[in-house]
Write a protein that holds these residues in place. Sequence first.
Motif, PDB file in Angstrom:
ATOM      1  N   GLY A 142      -4.622   6.184  -0.896  1.00 11.48           N
ATOM      2  CA  GLY A 142      -3.741   5.021  -0.938  1.00 11.48           C
ATOM      3  C   GLY A 142      -4.024   4.149  -2.141  1.00 11.48           C
ATOM      4  N   CYS A 191       0.864  -1.175   0.000  1.00  3.88           N
ATOM      5  CA  CYS A 191       0.000   0.000   0.000  1.00  3.88           C
ATOM      6  C   CYS A 191       0.905   1.231   0.000  1.00  3.88           C
ATOM      7  CB  CYS A 191      -0.889  -0.007   1.242  1.00  3.88           C
ATOM      8  SG  CYS A 191      -1.985   1.431   1.358  1.00  3.88           S
ATOM      9  N   SER A 198       3.658   6.575   2.782  1.00  2.51           N
ATOM     10  CA  SER A 198       3.637   5.228   2.200  1.00  2.51           C
ATOM     11  C   SER A 198       4.101   4.195   3.215  1.00  2.51           C
ATOM     12  CB  SER A 198       4.514   5.173   0.950  1.00  2.51           C
ATOM     13  OG  SER A 198       3.930   5.913  -0.104  1.00  2.51           O
ATOM     14  N   MET A 252       1.206   3.802   5.750  1.00  3.44           N
ATOM     15  CA  MET A 252       0.063   3.179   5.065  1.00  3.44           C
ATOM     16  C   MET A 252       0.325   1.690   4.859  1.00  3.44           C
ATOM     17  SD  MET A 252      -0.621   5.963   2.099  1.00  3.44           S
ATOM     18  CE  MET A 252      -2.192   6.810   2.052  1.00  3.44           C
ATOM     19  N   ASN A 253       1.506   1.363   4.371  1.00  2.00           N
ATOM     20  CA  ASN A 253       1.818  -0.033   4.110  1.00  2.00           C
ATOM     21  C   ASN A 253       1.904  -0.839   5.396  1.00  2.00           C
ATOM     22  OD1 ASN A 253       2.529  -2.192   2.199  1.00  2.00           O
ATOM     23  ND2 ASN A 253       4.428  -2.182   3.364  1.00  2.00           N
ATOM     24  N   VAL A 295      -3.003   0.115  -3.796  1.00  2.00           N
ATOM     25  CA  VAL A 295      -2.365  -1.185  -3.678  1.00  2.00           C
ATOM     26  C   VAL A 295      -1.542  -1.399  -4.940  1.00  2.00           C
ATOM     27  CG1 VAL A 295      -2.728  -3.673  -3.511  1.00  2.00           C
ATOM     28  CG2 VAL A 295      -4.217  -2.107  -2.245  1.00  2.00           C
ATOM     29  N   HIS A 334      -4.471  -6.978   4.490  1.00  2.00           N
ATOM     30  CA  HIS A 334      -4.316  -6.847   3.038  1.00  2.00           C
ATOM     31  C   HIS A 334      -5.617  -6.670   2.263  1.00  2.00           C
ATOM     32  CE1 HIS A 334      -0.932  -9.293   4.566  1.00  2.00           C
ATOM     33  NE2 HIS A 334      -0.223  -8.482   3.843  1.00  2.00           N
ATOM     34  N   CYS A 358      -6.310   0.040   2.590  1.00  2.00           N
ATOM     35  CA  CYS A 358      -5.335   0.869   1.897  1.00  2.00           C
ATOM     36  C   CYS A 358      -6.004   2.095   1.288  1.00  2.00           C
ATOM     37  CB  CYS A 358      -4.626   0.058   0.807  1.00  2.00           C
ATOM     38  SG  CYS A 358      -3.337   0.970  -0.078  1.00  2.00           S
ATOM     39  N   TYR A 371      -1.638  -1.490   6.417  1.00  2.00           N
ATOM     40  CA  TYR A 371      -2.206  -2.450   5.464  1.00  2.00           C
ATOM     41  C   TYR A 371      -1.681  -3.867   5.725  1.00  2.00           C
ATOM     42  CZ  TYR A 371      -2.796  -4.577   0.794  1.00  2.00           C
ATOM     43  OH  TYR A 371      -3.097  -5.400  -0.265  1.00  2.00           O
TER      44      TYR A 371
END
Length: 111
Positions: A97, A26, A74, A77-78, A99, A86, A91, A81
Motif C-alpha cells: 500500500g 491509501c 485500493s 485498503m483506503n 499513501v 490515517h 496503509c 486506512y
Amino acid sequence: MSLSLTMLFFFLLVSTISVTSSGLWCVADDDATDEQLQATIDWCCSDSGGFRDCTPIQPGGVCYEPNTLKDHASFVMNSYYQELGHTKEQCDFSGTGNVVRHDPSHGPFTN
C-alpha cells in the motif's frame, strides 16, 4: 427509497467527507502481485480485517467498476486506512500500500 439504499448514500457521503478532510488516500502499489492484492481484499473483507462492508466492490456495487484487483484492493485498503486513523502503518499491507495526496477516484494518482 429503501432503507438500505438510504444507508448506502449516507455511508458514501460520510466517507467522502472523511476522505476529503484528510487529503490523503491509501492505494495499492503498482508492483503488488495479484496474489498479494487478493490476499489484502480477503483479509480486509473478513472479520479479522475489521472492514466488513465490501458490497461496493461486489458485482452491481457502486465501486465494482473498474473490475480490477488493483482497484478493488485500493478501495478496501483506503477504507481501512480512513477508518483507523490515517497512519502510514495502516496503509502498509505487507508493503503493498501507498499513501497518496491525489484523490484516486478522479484519474491517475501520484505519491
